[in-house]
Design a protein around this motif. Structure first.
Motif, short mmCIF file in Angstrom:
data_model
loop_
_atom_site.label_atom_id
_atom_site.label_comp_id
_atom_site.label_asym_id
_atom_site.label_seq_id
_atom_site.Cartn_x
_atom_site.Cartn_y
_atom_site.Cartn_z
N HIS A 1 20.46 43.97 73.25
CA HIS A 1 19.36 44.67 73.89
C HIS A 1 19.86 45.73 74.87
O HIS A 1 19.21 46.77 75.05
N PHE B 1 11.26 47.80 77.03
CA PHE B 1 11.13 46.80 75.97
C PHE B 1 12.40 45.96 75.84
O PHE B 1 12.34 44.73 75.74
N ASN B 2 13.55 46.60 75.88
CA ASN B 2 14.80 45.87 75.75
C ASN B 2 15.18 45.11 77.01
O ASN B 2 15.84 44.08 76.93
N GLY C 1 13.54 42.06 76.46
CA GLY C 1 14.30 41.25 75.50
C GLY C 1 15.42 40.48 76.17
O GLY C 1 15.68 39.32 75.84
N GLY D 1 8.32 42.75 75.06
CA GLY D 1 9.75 42.59 74.79
C GLY D 1 10.23 41.19 75.10
O GLY D 1 11.05 40.62 74.37
N ASN E 1 11.14 39.37 71.27
CA ASN E 1 12.54 39.23 70.90
C ASN E 1 13.04 37.79 70.91
O ASN E 1 14.07 37.49 70.32
#
Length: 440
Positions: free
Chosen positions: A152, A289-290, A293, A344, A348
């Motif tokens: 990520h 978003f990551n 994650g 996220g 994930n």
């Protein structure tokens, strides 16, 4: 030299080995996510004549390559060694990015993404095996979880590459950046030790013992050798009696989960632009978003250990579906960032909970087969997700993109819930759920 000093030195060497794997997975994530980050530029410039439907096909090429790489990684690693395979995978996806940067047609670009996918798919499971060998036994789960954050972190890096490089130099520059890991290959080849598990499996016990002593880690036990007939029996066991319904439900849930993961990863910036957000904001959503994650990978296992993997898996998919659907609604920017972050977090790690559920509800003798086939069937969803997003955009139904992905999340929620209800027996646990965050 005193034993304490030797142990400290070995600990530093082990940390170096884990750190090298983390960097390799970082580059893996960069190469995986960079296509989605630069896709809005490619569509706006009509580069290579790429249309939304062709863009979806190209996104699926990489995930198909990952399917091939993931399915063949174990066999290749058993023959040549995990270190050599990691070096080969980094070399392959770096050179393939160079092919994408030089491509003059959609066909050549697609070949580059397919080859990159093979390298990307082979690297992650191999890196996990390496880290499992060299992580401290008391912190193995935490170390594997930290390794997964590198993927990520690579996604975050891809957004900044698109923001800082593509605007002044064009989309090809982003793929040239992805060639840079070639400079890391000699470092990996020189300083990364061979997998202890591979050495023991090959009967090179003295070499493995020396390495284990040098790195101050435990020597893994010799693997349980299974014949082809044993492996076929383990697969057949997944369909005996009433097990076939539960097996198919898990496979379908995995299909929906990876459709979500790779569909959203490929199309998030483009879909956010179609919802009216500026390109800079759309790429910042990739970063947020990551970041979600990373948080999700660190907390999901602990939550599942406390409340049960099937329950968390269903809940995570429900929350993912809600978050993805809300992204189709134009909200105030601050609220949208919060929704993207939480999406996220849940998206994930929702898929990881499928693997945890399958593992914890399988018997010890067929656990590896059950998880492996669930992951393999899910990879077809990874191929389908990017294609689906492209088809919706090409048909003028881009507004339905987030809705379609939300439906996939709801379907996985139902499937995993029904499968858990049908599971009459609870198999002995192989470890905590956090220790199962190893398949993606």
């Amino acid at each position: 030299m005193p034993s304490s000093a030797l142990s400290a030195r070995g600990g530093r060497l082990a940390a170096l080995a884990v750190g090298l794997c983390w960097l390799a997975v970082l580059f893996d994530g960069l190469d995986m996510f960079v296509y989605g980050s630069v896709l809005p530029h490619m569509l706006a410039e009509k580069s290579l004549g790429i249309t939304p439907d062709r863009a979806g096909d190209l996104g699926s090429y990489a995930t198909f390559g990952m399917l091939v790489g993931a399915l063949t990684a174990g066999t290749v690693a058993d023959r040549v060694g995990r270190k050599k395979l990691m070096v080969a995978c980094v070399t392959l996806f770096s050179l393939a990015s160079g092919l994408c940067a030089l491509s003059g047609s959609v066909e050549v670009f697609g070949l580059g993404r397919t080859l990159a996918g093979i390298g990307l798919g082979g690297l992650l499971p191999t890196a996990i095996s390496m880290v499992s060998d060299y992580a401290p036994r008391t912190r193995a789960a935490l170390t594997i979880g930290l390794l997964m954050t590198a993927h990520h972190a690579g996604g975050i890096l891809s957004a900044y590459v698109a923001l800082w490089v593509v605007e002044p130099f064009g989309w090809r520059a982003a793929f040239w950046v992805c060639v840079a890991p070639l400079l890391f290959v000699p470092v990996l080849a020189k300083f990364l030790p061979e997998s202890l598990g591979f050495l023991v499996a090959k009967g090179r016990v003295e070499e493995a013992t020396a390495l284990a002593g040098r790195f101050a880690v435990e020597l893994p036990a010799a693997p349980d050798r299974r014949t082809p007939a044993d492996r076929r029996d383990a697969l057949a066991d997944l369909f005996r009696g009433g097990e076939w319904t539960r097996t198919l439900l898990y496979w379908l849930a995995s299909f929906g989960g990876l459709l979500l993961v790779y569909g959203v990863a490929t199309w998030l910036p483009t879909l956010m632009r179609s919802e009216g957000y500026e390109l800079g904001s759309a790429l910042t959503f990739v970063v947020v978003f990551n970041l979600g994650g990373i948080v999700g990978m660190l907390v999901a296992g602990r939550a599942a250990d406390r409340f049960g993997a099937p329950r968390i898996s269903s809940l995570w998919f429900a929350l993912t579906a809600a978050g993805v659907f809300l992204l189709s609604v134009h909200m105030p920017l601050g609220v949208t960032f919060v929704v993207v972050f939480l999406t996220g977090v849940f998206l994930n790690s929702a898929q990881t909970m499928v693997y945890a559920t399958v593992s914890l509800r399988s018997t010890p003798d067929n656990r590896a087969t059950a998880v492996g086939w669930t992951s393999g069937m899910g990879r077809f969803g990874a191929v389908f997700g990017p294609w689906l997003g492209g088809q919706l955009l090409a048909s003028g139904n881009g507004d339905w993109g987030f809705t379609a992905f939300a439906i996939a999340g709801l379907s996985s929620m139902v499937l995993i819930g029904v499968a858990a209800l049908r599971g009459a027996r609870q198999a002995p646990r192989a470890g905590t759920t956090q220790e199962l965050l190893t398949t993606h």
